[in-house]
Scaffold this active site. Sequence first.
Site, mmCIF file in Angstrom:
data_model
loop_
_atom_site.group_PDB
_atom_site.id
_atom_site.type_symbol
_atom_site.label_atom_id
_atom_site.label_comp_id
_atom_site.label_asym_id
_atom_site.label_seq_id
_atom_site.Cartn_x
_atom_site.Cartn_y
_atom_site.Cartn_z
ATOM 1 N N PRO A 20 67.760 17.662 -6.489
ATOM 2 C CA PRO A 20 66.436 17.126 -6.809
ATOM 3 C C PRO A 20 66.326 16.937 -8.319
ATOM 4 C CG PRO A 20 66.283 19.458 -6.179
ATOM 5 C CD PRO A 20 67.719 19.056 -6.038
ATOM 6 N N GLN A 76 61.358 19.296 -1.715
ATOM 7 C CA GLN A 76 61.334 20.531 -2.506
ATOM 8 C C GLN A 76 59.915 20.843 -2.971
ATOM 9 O OE1 GLN A 76 62.667 21.029 -6.645
ATOM 10 N NE2 GLN A 76 64.208 22.435 -5.842
ATOM 11 N N CYS A 106 63.548 26.064 -11.831
ATOM 12 C CA CYS A 106 63.164 25.181 -12.932
ATOM 13 C C CYS A 106 62.861 25.997 -14.194
ATOM 14 C CB CYS A 106 61.948 24.340 -12.556
ATOM 15 S SG CYS A 106 61.468 23.255 -13.917
ATOM 16 N N LYS A 145 66.414 27.088 -3.928
ATOM 17 C CA LYS A 145 67.297 26.713 -5.045
ATOM 18 C C LYS A 145 66.934 27.583 -6.237
ATOM 19 C CE LYS A 145 68.765 22.681 -7.760
ATOM 20 N NZ LYS A 145 68.053 22.694 -9.025
ATOM 21 N N ARG A 231 73.143 15.574 -12.716
ATOM 22 C CA ARG A 231 73.124 14.558 -13.766
ATOM 23 C C ARG A 231 74.235 13.520 -13.659
ATOM 24 N NH1 ARG A 231 73.115 18.992 -18.220
ATOM 25 N NH2 ARG A 231 74.214 19.985 -16.494
HETATM 26 C C1 LIG Z 1 65.913 15.177 -15.463
HETATM 27 C C2 LIG Z 1 66.109 16.367 -14.556
HETATM 28 C C3 LIG Z 1 65.157 16.660 -13.602
HETATM 29 C C4 LIG Z 1 65.326 17.771 -12.759
HETATM 30 N N1 LIG Z 1 64.384 18.028 -11.799
HETATM 31 C C5 LIG Z 1 64.585 19.058 -10.929
HETATM 32 C C6 LIG Z 1 63.686 19.282 -9.847
HETATM 33 O O1 LIG Z 1 62.702 18.554 -9.637
HETATM 34 N N2 LIG Z 1 63.950 20.338 -9.033
HETATM 35 C C7 LIG Z 1 65.046 21.157 -9.219
HETATM 36 O O2 LIG Z 1 65.252 22.090 -8.446
HETATM 37 N N3 LIG Z 1 65.904 20.950 -10.224
HETATM 38 C C8 LIG Z 1 65.715 19.915 -11.063
HETATM 39 N N4 LIG Z 1 66.639 19.674 -12.037
HETATM 40 C C9 LIG Z 1 67.869 20.491 -12.090
HETATM 41 C C10 LIG Z 1 68.978 19.851 -11.230
HETATM 42 O O3 LIG Z 1 68.591 19.811 -9.876
HETATM 43 C C11 LIG Z 1 70.310 20.632 -11.352
HETATM 44 O O4 LIG Z 1 70.103 21.941 -10.884
HETATM 45 C C12 LIG Z 1 70.827 20.691 -12.775
HETATM 46 O O5 LIG Z 1 70.742 19.419 -13.400
HETATM 47 C C13 LIG Z 1 72.280 21.202 -12.830
HETATM 48 O O6 LIG Z 1 73.131 20.358 -12.104
HETATM 49 P P1 LIG Z 1 74.073 19.257 -12.857
HETATM 50 O O7 LIG Z 1 74.881 19.993 -13.889
HETATM 51 O O8 LIG Z 1 74.911 18.658 -11.761
HETATM 52 O O9 LIG Z 1 73.148 18.271 -13.499
HETATM 53 C C14 LIG Z 1 66.473 18.595 -12.893
HETATM 54 C C15 LIG Z 1 67.429 18.282 -13.867
HETATM 55 C C16 LIG Z 1 67.272 17.185 -14.685
HETATM 56 C C17 LIG Z 1 68.342 16.870 -15.707
#
Ligand SMILES: Cc1cc2nc3c(=O)[nH]c(=O)nc-3n(C[C@H](O)[C@H](O)[C@H](O)COP(=O)(O)O)c2cc1C
Length: 326
Positions: A20, A76, A106, A145, A231
């Site tokens: 998400p 979520q 978060c 999460k 990302r």
């Molecule tokens: C712009 C942005 C928005 C995000 N929004 C959420 C969210 O709404 N809910 C959530 O659980 N995590 C959110 N995250 C965290 C991601 O779900 C993920 O846990 C985090 O980016 C690590 O994974 P990655 O290294 O593959 O990016 C967000 C991350 C980013 C960069």
Amino acid sequence: MNESLKIGGLALQSPVWLAPMAGYTDLPFRVGIRSLGGLGLAFTEMLSPETLLHGRPSSVNSLVATGPEDQPLGYQVYGKDPDLVARAAKWVEARGAALVDINMGCPQKQLSAKGRGAGLLRTPDLAVRIAQRVRESVRIPLTVKLRLGWDNTETAAELAVRFEELGVDAVTVHGRTRAQGFSGTVNLDAIRKVVESVKRIPVIANGDVVSVATAREMFERTKCAGIMLGREPLKNPWLIRDIARDLRGEAPLPPPAIVERVEFMTQHFERMLAFSGEAVAVIRFRKWIRLYLRGIPIERALLARLMQITTAADWRREVPRALGGA
Ligand SMILES: Cc1cc2nc3c(=O)[nH]c(=O)nc-3n(C[C@H](O)[C@H](O)[C@H](O)COP(=O)(O)O)c2cc1C
């Protein structure tokens, strides 16, 4: 490692999930990335009970918009009031959610400092009460999460055990602490401790998977049942397909040609146009132009011009050409 995965009663075709991400993982993007294949589960961005239960219908509808080409979809929710979060979960269940996930990861100050999101890692008993109330309120699969901990790496494992006991169907762990934000590296050993602490529920590992090689490493080092990517797929939507192929033992495909990338981006734009209307879509799509441009050399003046486009007609004329696809 498993090529398929079951979360409660929900059988998924792939153990590779899209995270998400607020402001990014909306319907127009999800439909595009699903069309490439290999994706087991995607999520809405995090949704507050206040918005779902009392928000303007048009905003709520846009946040939870989905369709047959966007399944299965997890919704979520977040919050710190067990009854409210449970009501939100019931709401998304009635709306047709395949699964509900509770955000306990978060790190944003506005949320976590007030005890929501990763703030719940400081109040584990409350985190458990929330999961318990949600579990009692919905029949659909329930996941949580979370990050490793507020400022330690042990809370996730302790909570995962308690979540499993009360009927949570899976946990996703971003292998960083709240204190880390997005800095430093992901702690694969700590994710593995979560995997080893639960009896049978799947643990989904998250954080810094940016390639087929890092996906393999995540599976091998943590023994997770699935992985969640955030990302990197925003810049390279083909990555999830590539990882899923690798898990199935299929030969890698060549990276998409520029024309294919431009076609994918254009379809994304057209979906956003239909979804949000011209005025909003052209502005909202600017951040995507930058992401899709990754690795494509472009003059600064041209990029500045693309960022000023305000009509769909100009977009269609200028953007594909700038990326070299027309
Ligand atoms: C712009 C942005 C928005 C995000 N929004 C959420 C969210 O709404 N809910 C959530 O659980 N995590 C959110 N995250 C965290 C991601 O779900 C993920 O846990 C985090 O980016 C690590 O994974 P990655 O290294 O593959 O990016 C967000 C991350 C980013 C960069």
